[in-house]
Design a protein around this motif. Structure first.
Motif, PDB file in Angstrom:
ATOM      1  N   ARG A 142       0.851  -1.186   0.000  1.00  0.00           N
ATOM      2  CA  ARG A 142       0.000   0.000   0.000  1.00  0.00           C
ATOM      3  C   ARG A 142       0.890   1.240   0.000  1.00  0.00           C
ATOM      4  O   ARG A 142       1.661   1.462   0.937  1.00  0.00           O
ATOM      5  CB  ARG A 142      -0.920   0.008   1.209  1.00  0.00           C
ATOM      6  CG  ARG A 142      -1.840  -1.200   1.252  1.00  0.00           C
ATOM      7  CD  ARG A 142      -2.862  -1.091   2.352  1.00  0.00           C
ATOM      8  NE  ARG A 142      -3.676  -2.298   2.433  1.00  0.00           N
ATOM      9  CZ  ARG A 142      -4.712  -2.425   3.241  1.00  0.00           C
ATOM     10  NH1 ARG A 142      -5.067  -1.445   4.021  1.00  0.00           N
ATOM     11  NH2 ARG A 142      -5.400  -3.545   3.266  1.00  0.00           N
TER      12      ARG A 142
ATOM     13  N   ARG B 122      -9.444  -2.282  -4.773  1.00  0.00           N
ATOM     14  CA  ARG B 122      -8.195  -3.035  -4.902  1.00  0.00           C
ATOM     15  C   ARG B 122      -8.540  -4.522  -4.929  1.00  0.00           C
ATOM     16  O   ARG B 122      -9.363  -5.001  -4.145  1.00  0.00           O
ATOM     17  CB  ARG B 122      -7.280  -2.704  -3.722  1.00  0.00           C
ATOM     18  CG  ARG B 122      -5.905  -3.361  -3.760  1.00  0.00           C
ATOM     19  CD  ARG B 122      -4.981  -2.644  -4.732  1.00  0.00           C
ATOM     20  NE  ARG B 122      -3.639  -3.203  -4.646  1.00  0.00           N
ATOM     21  CZ  ARG B 122      -2.693  -2.762  -3.804  1.00  0.00           C
ATOM     22  NH1 ARG B 122      -2.958  -1.767  -2.974  1.00  0.00           N
ATOM     23  NH2 ARG B 122      -1.491  -3.306  -3.812  1.00  0.00           N
TER      24      ARG B 122
ATOM     25  N   ARG C  51      -9.339  -6.254  -0.231  1.00  0.00           N
ATOM     26  CA  ARG C  51      -8.385  -5.944   0.843  1.00  0.00           C
ATOM     27  C   ARG C  51      -8.733  -6.678   2.132  1.00  0.00           C
ATOM     28  O   ARG C  51      -7.856  -7.019   2.918  1.00  0.00           O
ATOM     29  CB  ARG C  51      -8.355  -4.440   1.094  1.00  0.00           C
ATOM     30  CG  ARG C  51      -7.453  -3.684   0.138  1.00  0.00           C
ATOM     31  CD  ARG C  51      -7.416  -2.226   0.494  1.00  0.00           C
ATOM     32  NE  ARG C  51      -6.398  -1.525  -0.266  1.00  0.00           N
ATOM     33  CZ  ARG C  51      -6.248  -0.220  -0.271  1.00  0.00           C
ATOM     34  NH1 ARG C  51      -7.053   0.537   0.453  1.00  0.00           N
ATOM     35  NH2 ARG C  51      -5.310   0.357  -0.978  1.00  0.00           N
TER      36      ARG C  51
ATOM     37  N   GLU D 192      -6.767  -3.040  -9.901  1.00  0.00           N
ATOM     38  CA  GLU D 192      -7.864  -2.197  -9.426  1.00  0.00           C
ATOM     39  C   GLU D 192      -9.103  -2.537 -10.245  1.00  0.00           C
ATOM     40  O   GLU D 192      -9.064  -2.536 -11.476  1.00  0.00           O
ATOM     41  CB  GLU D 192      -7.508  -0.723  -9.597  1.00  0.00           C
ATOM     42  CG  GLU D 192      -8.384   0.226  -8.807  1.00  0.00           C
ATOM     43  CD  GLU D 192      -7.947   0.391  -7.356  1.00  0.00           C
ATOM     44  OE1 GLU D 192      -8.666   1.074  -6.602  1.00  0.00           O
ATOM     45  OE2 GLU D 192      -6.887  -0.150  -6.988  1.00  0.00           O
TER      46      GLU D 192
ATOM     47  N   LYS E 170       2.071   7.513  -3.359  1.00  0.00           N
ATOM     48  CA  LYS E 170       0.952   7.987  -4.180  1.00  0.00           C
ATOM     49  C   LYS E 170       0.837   9.499  -4.064  1.00  0.00           C
ATOM     50  O   LYS E 170       0.988  10.075  -2.986  1.00  0.00           O
ATOM     51  CB  LYS E 170      -0.358   7.311  -3.769  1.00  0.00           C
ATOM     52  CG  LYS E 170      -0.757   7.513  -2.312  1.00  0.00           C
ATOM     53  CD  LYS E 170      -1.991   6.698  -1.968  1.00  0.00           C
ATOM     54  CE  LYS E 170      -2.329   6.817  -0.482  1.00  0.00           C
ATOM     55  NZ  LYS E 170      -3.479   5.959  -0.099  1.00  0.00           N
TER      56      LYS E 170
END
Length: 285
Positions: free
Chosen positions: A2, A30, A46, A74, A188
């Motif tokens: 992550r 995800r 997840r 995704e 990210k």
């Protein structure tokens, strides 16, 4: 893995210096997709739940992939020219009635057909293998759009913002795939619109502010999030020295130190589903 959030896109020699891959960050579920030959595919969320029953068309597509292939991906929905996260929350029948398009956008391969675990290989090699295993595979399974050119990634952010693209995920090309966490080898970046706001109070202490209470242009208030960096806290403490009133208790934010003369600040509002204000700097004007 992550990725951790960062306030700006890292340079091409960042994240350890081996090189960076910039991938589109899409707003979806995800999903680790397991192709299992004669058995039903497994679409692991997840939380570990199988999403196959909720997304039968995606499950069918994964079922046609070679036995033993495992993809990190995704699961996204597309409607009216943009990614539409809320469509993922509807029933399969409702999505089909409204002609919602689903996709499984793969960004990593964890195991190859036959079950060979490739998580310890560097990302550059896993990306090559991903392109290889998806060569000729039709939608809805597709590889994520990615580049090693930072300028191109920034251009995507501006050009694709209207389609619901959230931002960019940046990964070290040397990174192995770790089951827990990502350190600073995957990060990210979510862009936001820069706005003016008024600082009316702070939390923490006058010499070590933790967060700012902001009044936005529409009259609403927001607490700056995440908390101030040490450098930002020092600048704010210097700016408010001698300008604070008596502390007061707020039922939502705890102890506040109000400013007798409000200050103007520059903030960004994130583009994700839960918009948050992030303090950028105090304005001198």
């Amino acid at each position: 893995m992550r990725p951790a959030a960062v306030p700006e896109l890292p340079p091409e020699d960042g994240l350890g210096g081996a090189g960076v891959v910039y991938e589109l960050k899409l707003d979806g579920f995800r999903c680790v997709a397991f192709a299992r030959g004669g058995r039903a595919p497994y679409l692991q969320s997840r939380s570990g739940r199988d999403l196959g029953a909720d997304f039968p068309s995606i499950a069918a597509a994964v079922g046609r992939l070679p036995d033993g292939l495992v993809l990190d991906a995704e699961l996204v929905a597309w409607r009216d020219g943009r990614f539409a996260f809320e469509e993922l929350l509807r029933t399969p029948a409702a999505r089909e009635a409204d002609q919602v398009v689903l996709g499984l956008i793969a960004f990593d391969v964890l195991a190859l057909p036959g079950g060979r675990d490739v998580r310890r290989l560097p990302l550059a090699e896993r990306r090559r293998l991903l392109a290889q295993v998806l060569d000729g595979v039709p939608p809805p399974v597709q590889a994520v759009l990615a580049t090693t050119d930072r300028a191109e990634a920034l251009a995507w952010v501006g050009r694709l913002a209207g389609t619901g693209v959230e931002g960019i995920v940046c990964k070290s090309v040397a990174s192995a795939y770790r089951a827990r966490g990502a350190g600073q080898v995957w990060v990210k970046y979510r862009p936001g619109d820069t706005l003016d706001a008024t600082v009316t109070a702070l939390t923490g202490t006058p010499t070590r502010p933790r967060a700012l209470l902001l009044r936005l242009a529409d009259g609403s208030t927001a607490l700056s999030s995440p908390q101030l960096t040490p450098a930002q806290a020092r600048r704010v403490a210097e700016a408010v020295a001698g300008a604070l009133g008596e502390p007061r208790e707020d039922p939502e934010h705890g102890t506040l130190h109000p400013l007798r003369t409000p200050l103007r600040a520059e903030i960004t509002i994130g583009t994700g589903r839960a918009a948050r204000a992030r303090f950028v700097r105090l304005r001198g004007d």
